[in-house]
Design a protein around this motif. Structure first.
Motif, PDB file in Angstrom:
ATOM      1  N   LEU A  32       0.837  -1.209   0.000  1.00 27.97           N
ATOM      2  CA  LEU A  32       0.000   0.000   0.000  1.00 27.97           C
ATOM      3  C   LEU A  32       0.867   1.252   0.000  1.00 27.97           C
ATOM      4  N   PHE A  33       1.924   1.222   0.839  1.00 29.57           N
ATOM      5  CA  PHE A  33       2.793   2.401   0.858  1.00 29.57           C
ATOM      6  C   PHE A  33       3.518   2.548  -0.479  1.00 29.57           C
ATOM      7  N   HIS A  34       3.960   1.391  -1.013  1.00 33.56           N
ATOM      8  CA  HIS A  34       4.588   1.450  -2.330  1.00 33.56           C
ATOM      9  C   HIS A  34       3.584   1.888  -3.394  1.00 33.56           C
ATOM     10  N   ARG A  35       2.326   1.515  -3.166  1.00 33.06           N
ATOM     11  CA  ARG A  35       1.266   1.939  -4.098  1.00 33.06           C
ATOM     12  C   ARG A  35       1.111   3.446  -4.114  1.00 33.06           C
ATOM     13  N   LEU A  36       1.528   4.078  -3.018  1.00 28.29           N
ATOM     14  CA  LEU A  36       1.445   5.539  -2.962  1.00 28.29           C
ATOM     15  C   LEU A  36       2.481   6.204  -3.856  1.00 28.29           C
ATOM     16  N   PHE A  37       3.560   5.473  -4.213  1.00 26.24           N
ATOM     17  CA  PHE A  37       4.596   6.088  -5.024  1.00 26.24           C
ATOM     18  C   PHE A  37       4.031   6.608  -6.347  1.00 26.24           C
ATOM     19  N   ASN A  38       3.158   5.794  -6.966  1.00 25.45           N
ATOM     20  CA  ASN A  38       2.623   6.192  -8.266  1.00 25.45           C
ATOM     21  C   ASN A  38       1.753   7.452  -8.167  1.00 25.45           C
ATOM     22  N   PRO A  39       0.716   7.462  -7.272  1.00 24.97           N
ATOM     23  CA  PRO A  39      -0.075   8.706  -7.189  1.00 24.97           C
ATOM     24  C   PRO A  39       0.738   9.907  -6.715  1.00 24.97           C
ATOM     25  N   LEU A  40       1.667   9.665  -5.755  1.00 27.39           N
ATOM     26  CA  LEU A  40       2.502  10.780  -5.325  1.00 27.39           C
ATOM     27  C   LEU A  40       3.404  11.260  -6.458  1.00 27.39           C
ATOM     28  N   GLY A  41       3.888  10.305  -7.260  1.00 28.81           N
ATOM     29  CA  GLY A  41       4.687  10.697  -8.419  1.00 28.81           C
ATOM     30  C   GLY A  41       3.864  11.507  -9.416  1.00 28.81           C
ATOM     31  N   LEU A  42       2.593  11.113  -9.617  1.00 21.58           N
ATOM     32  CA  LEU A  42       1.721  11.879 -10.512  1.00 21.58           C
ATOM     33  C   LEU A  42       1.470  13.283  -9.963  1.00 21.58           C
ATOM     34  N   ILE A  43       1.271  13.337  -8.642  1.00 26.44           N
ATOM     35  CA  ILE A  43       1.060  14.658  -8.026  1.00 26.44           C
ATOM     36  C   ILE A  43       2.277  15.535  -8.250  1.00 26.44           C
ATOM     37  N   MET A  44       3.471  14.938  -8.075  1.00 29.61           N
ATOM     38  CA  MET A  44       4.689  15.716  -8.274  1.00 29.61           C
ATOM     39  C   MET A  44       4.859  16.102  -9.738  1.00 29.61           C
ATOM     40  N   ALA A  45       4.532  15.165 -10.642  1.00 25.31           N
ATOM     41  CA  ALA A  45       4.721  15.425 -12.067  1.00 25.31           C
ATOM     42  C   ALA A  45       3.818  16.548 -12.555  1.00 25.31           C
ATOM     43  N   PHE A  46       2.594  16.594 -12.017  1.00 26.10           N
ATOM     44  CA  PHE A  46       1.632  17.595 -12.468  1.00 26.10           C
ATOM     45  C   PHE A  46       1.550  18.796 -11.526  1.00 26.10           C
ATOM     46  N   PHE A  47       2.376  18.755 -10.480  1.00 21.29           N
ATOM     47  CA  PHE A  47       2.305  19.850  -9.518  1.00 21.29           C
ATOM     48  C   PHE A  47       2.705  21.177 -10.153  1.00 21.29           C
ATOM     49  N   ASP A  48       3.675  21.108 -11.062  1.00 16.05           N
ATOM     50  CA  ASP A  48       4.109  22.322 -11.748  1.00 16.05           C
ATOM     51  C   ASP A  48       2.949  22.931 -12.531  1.00 16.05           C
ATOM     52  N   GLU A  49       2.202  22.071 -13.246  1.00 12.88           N
ATOM     53  CA  GLU A  49       1.062  22.556 -14.021  1.00 12.88           C
ATOM     54  C   GLU A  49      -0.025  23.104 -13.101  1.00 12.88           C
ATOM     55  N   ALA A  50      -0.239  22.423 -11.972  1.00  9.05           N
ATOM     56  CA  ALA A  50      -1.244  22.898 -11.025  1.00  9.05           C
ATOM     57  C   ALA A  50      -0.855  24.243 -10.431  1.00  9.05           C
ATOM     58  N   GLN A  51       0.433  24.434 -10.152  1.00 12.36           N
ATOM     59  CA  GLN A  51       0.908  25.714  -9.624  1.00 12.36           C
ATOM     60  C   GLN A  51       0.655  26.837 -10.623  1.00 12.36           C
ATOM     61  N   LYS A  52       0.952  26.557 -11.905  1.00  8.45           N
ATOM     62  CA  LYS A  52       0.703  27.563 -12.937  1.00  8.45           C
ATOM     63  C   LYS A  52      -0.789  27.872 -13.047  1.00  8.45           C
ATOM     64  N   SER A  53      -1.605  26.819 -12.940  1.00  7.11           N
ATOM     65  CA  SER A  53      -3.054  27.035 -12.987  1.00  7.11           C
ATOM     66  C   SER A  53      -3.508  27.858 -11.792  1.00  7.11           C
ATOM     67  N   GLY A  54      -2.933  27.578 -10.620  1.00  5.22           N
ATOM     68  CA  GLY A  54      -3.293  28.343  -9.432  1.00  5.22           C
ATOM     69  C   GLY A  54      -2.900  29.803  -9.559  1.00  5.22           C
ATOM     70  N   ALA A  55      -1.711  30.059 -10.113  1.00  2.00           N
ATOM     71  CA  ALA A  55      -1.292  31.442 -10.313  1.00  2.00           C
ATOM     72  C   ALA A  55      -2.202  32.150 -11.302  1.00  2.00           C
ATOM     73  N   GLY A  56      -2.568  31.439 -12.390  1.00  2.00           N
ATOM     74  CA  GLY A  56      -3.496  32.026 -13.357  1.00  2.00           C
ATOM     75  C   GLY A  56      -4.865  32.285 -12.754  1.00  2.00           C
ATOM     76  N   LEU A  57      -5.301  31.369 -11.878  1.00  2.00           N
ATOM     77  CA  LEU A  57      -6.604  31.540 -11.228  1.00  2.00           C
ATOM     78  C   LEU A  57      -6.620  32.789 -10.355  1.00  2.00           C
ATOM     79  N   THR A  58      -5.556  33.011  -9.599  1.00  2.00           N
ATOM     80  CA  THR A  58      -5.516  34.215  -8.748  1.00  2.00           C
ATOM     81  C   THR A  58      -5.519  35.483  -9.588  1.00  2.00           C
TER      82      THR A  58
END
Length: 598
Positions: free
Chosen positions: A299-325
């Motif tokens: 289960l903890f190892h299973r978290l690597f994939n979603p956490l990796g996706l969060i990290m991979a798309f975090f940059d895009e989410a940050q840009k979206s958040g800045a655009g939203l503000t």
């Protein structure tokens, strides 16, 4: 053209805080709660079904240790396939619903931002620059749209899966759950290090993109002047410098993101290492089965994939958040600036109104001198006043303030009994129409372009207005008459025809007061003479303030005011001012001499 602007020192549109942006998102979801609720339920169901196979694998491990019948594998295998298929379906449904919520939210956000920009006083738009405006309703909308399509659904689904998997570890054994949770402080410190440093960088990149757009737009708008003075290299270097600024900030963002990923990897190592150590102690002590420990580790190892996706798309989410503000900041511009509302309809049969300028002074932001100082003018109803003076005397600024564009430092402008300070720009437009040398023809049928000033006008009304300004002949000669497409992609119109269309809109608008700011300045000498006659016809019977580019325009006015260094130094009729042998008389003599030599 230079126009008056507000005396506030703000030079860009407002950017909302993160809390304000989240509040806007929350309020939007409350307007249609069923879709967000369905999205959450589908996401949770998909996450639960994704972790079910991991628990089933623990059952297989315990079954092997306990030497259970091999038939158990069939039932476990079937359940695993069903759970996997169900998880895939629910994940797909969740992704679709998140995208749907995001699309609805973006549509409302974009519509609101465009409405807010269109409703801002023109002085505010000039103050902030079109680069900032276009980057928000263009670049920021594109970034948010991409985020809603990819980053936001992925991060939301991954975050729910992380919560479900963590809850599963605690369900197996609280000690295994605590071992895995020991990684949380490392994750938290990584985020705490990254977020304060990255968010300003994303905003700085958006602002740099706005500056780059403004540099490009200013060069394209004045391309003829740029070429005439051989300034191509200057503007190219300016755009290049802004582009390198965007690039350098982007590299800094990527560098911080890479360091953030390294900190996240250390957190994963801490959590998995503790689970293995604690699991070993529990199994050797007979307090937990090998299957349970295996499930916790998986289960903890299973978290690597979603956490990796969060990290991979975090940059895009940050840009979206800045655009939203930035976009939510546009929506909240009304907190400090009076937005333009719908103006009341003008009575086309109403009598013209007098104009009274009293003690008017104006100073541009960040300037240390007054452009206008204690100006007093009276224009009786139905008469015309021409403003003359050297370049920089303040003619255009005074005309803009009389038209209700901008806020004076002191003094007032009254149209009849109405103080323009008490109405917004739409209210001012109902009283005063302003026409400058920057006339614009919108792409589409000519009739629609004219009806911008009078939406209910009939074709005959349009032709009457065109006849008034001397444009009926060439309009009737167009392939489809009033239905002919003009502007970009349509019939090409010269400067004189564009000005005639603007004057025809002025006729259709029927406001009681008219301000003409060098509206014939861009035409050639023959076209200018034609347009001067058209302008007189369009303003007949209305109170008119005219910024005279040619002194022949001033001669046709009922009275003339001479401005010098922001002050009215002479007033009177043409004959009276010539007889005084003052400043106007010298201007008139120089004008006649120049005309004779020409």
């Amino acid at each position: 053209m230079s126009t008056a602007v507000s005396s506030a020192p703000v030079t860009i549109l407002r950017t909302a805080t993160g809390r304000e942006a989240l509040r806007w998102v929350r309020d939007h979801c409350r307007t249609a709660p069923l879709l967000p609720v369905a999205t959450v339920l589908a996401t949770v169901a998909g996450a639960v079904l994704q972790v079910v196979p991991v628990f089933l694998l623990g059952t297989v491990v315990d079954g092997f240790v306990e030497k259970r019948p091999a038939t158990m594998l069939w039932s476990v295998g079937i359940a695993t396939v069903v759970a996997a298929l169900g998880g895939a379906v629910m994940t797909a449904v969740s992704t679709y619903l998140v995208g749907r919520v995001g699309a609805d939210m973006l549509a409302r956000l974009r519509e609101g931002a465009v409405r807010a920009v269109l409703g801002m006083p023109s002085a505010r738009i000039e103050q902030v620059g079109r680069g900032d405006v276009l980057s928000r309703v263009g670049d920021d909308v594109a970034v948010i749209s991409k985020g809603f399509r990819t980053a936001i659904p992925t991060i939301f689904s991954a975050a729910v899966l992380v919560v479900i998997a963590t809850a599963g570890m605690f369900g197996l054994d609280w000690r295994l759950g605590i071992a895995g949770a020991m990684a949380l402080p490392a994750y938290w410190w990584a985020l705490r290090w990254y977020l304060p440093r990255s968010q300003p960088l994303y905003r700085a990149r958006s602002e740099a993109q706005a500056d780059r757009a403004q540099a490009l737009i200013s060069g394209l708008d004045g391309i003829d002047t740029v070429r005439a003075y051989r300034l191509e290299g200057v503007f190219r270097d300016r755009v290049t410098a802004e582009s390198w600024r965007v690039r350098n900030i982007g590299i800094e963002v990527f560098r911080f993101f890479g360091r953030f990923i390294g900190r996240e990897n250390r957190a994963e190592f801490i959590g998995l290492g503790l689970i293995i150590v604690v699991g070993y102690l529990l199994v050797t002590g007979g307090q937990s089965s090998l299957g349970q420990v295996s499930v916790a580790a998986l289960l903890f190892h299973r978290l690597f994939n979603p956490l990796g996706l969060i990290m991979a798309f975090f940059d895009e989410a940050q840009k979206s958040g800045a655009g939203l503000t930035r976009l939510v900041g546009v929506l909240s511009e009304s907190d400090g600036d009076k937005l333009v509302r719908s103006a009341a309809a003008v009575d086309v049969n109403a009598a013209p109104l007098p104009v009274s300028v009293r003690g008017l002074s104006f100073q541009y932001p960040e300037s240390d001198h007054l452009v206008l100082q204690d100006v007093d003018l009276e224009i009786p109803a139905g008469t015309s006043l021409a403003l003359v003076g050297a370049t920089g005397a303040g003619k255009t600024t005074l005309a803009a303030l009389v038209a209700g564009t901008g806020t004076p430092l002191t003094g007032s402008v009254h149209i009849g009994d109405t103080d323009l300070a008490d109405v917004d720009e739409a209210g001012a437009r109902a009283l005063v129409s302003i026409l400058t040398q920057e006339a614009h023809v919108f792409a589409g049928p000519l009739a629609e372009d004219l009806r911008l000033a009078a939406p209910e006008a009939s074709d005959e009304d349009l032709m009457d207005a065109l006849r008034t300004v001397g444009a009926a002949g060439w309009v009737e000669a167009l392939p489809d008459g009033l239905r002919t497409d003009v502007g970009e992609g349509g019939e090409r119109l010269d400067v004189t025809k564009v000005a005639q269309i603007a004057l025809a809109r002025l006729v259709l608008g029927r406001s009681p007061v008219v301000v003409l700011d060098e509206s014939t300045a861009e035409a050639g000498s023959q076209g200018a003479a034609q347009l001067e006659k058209a302008a007189l016809a369009a303003c007949r019977g209305r109170t008119t303030l005219l910024v005279a580019h040619r002194l022949t325009q001033a001669v046709a006015a009922d009275r003339i005011a001479v401005l010098d260094a922001g002050q009215v130094v002479e007033q009177g009729t043409h004959d009276e001012l010539v007889a005084r042998d003052g400043r106007y008389a010298r201007l008139w003599a120089a004008w006649r001499l120049g005309s004779t030599n020409t």
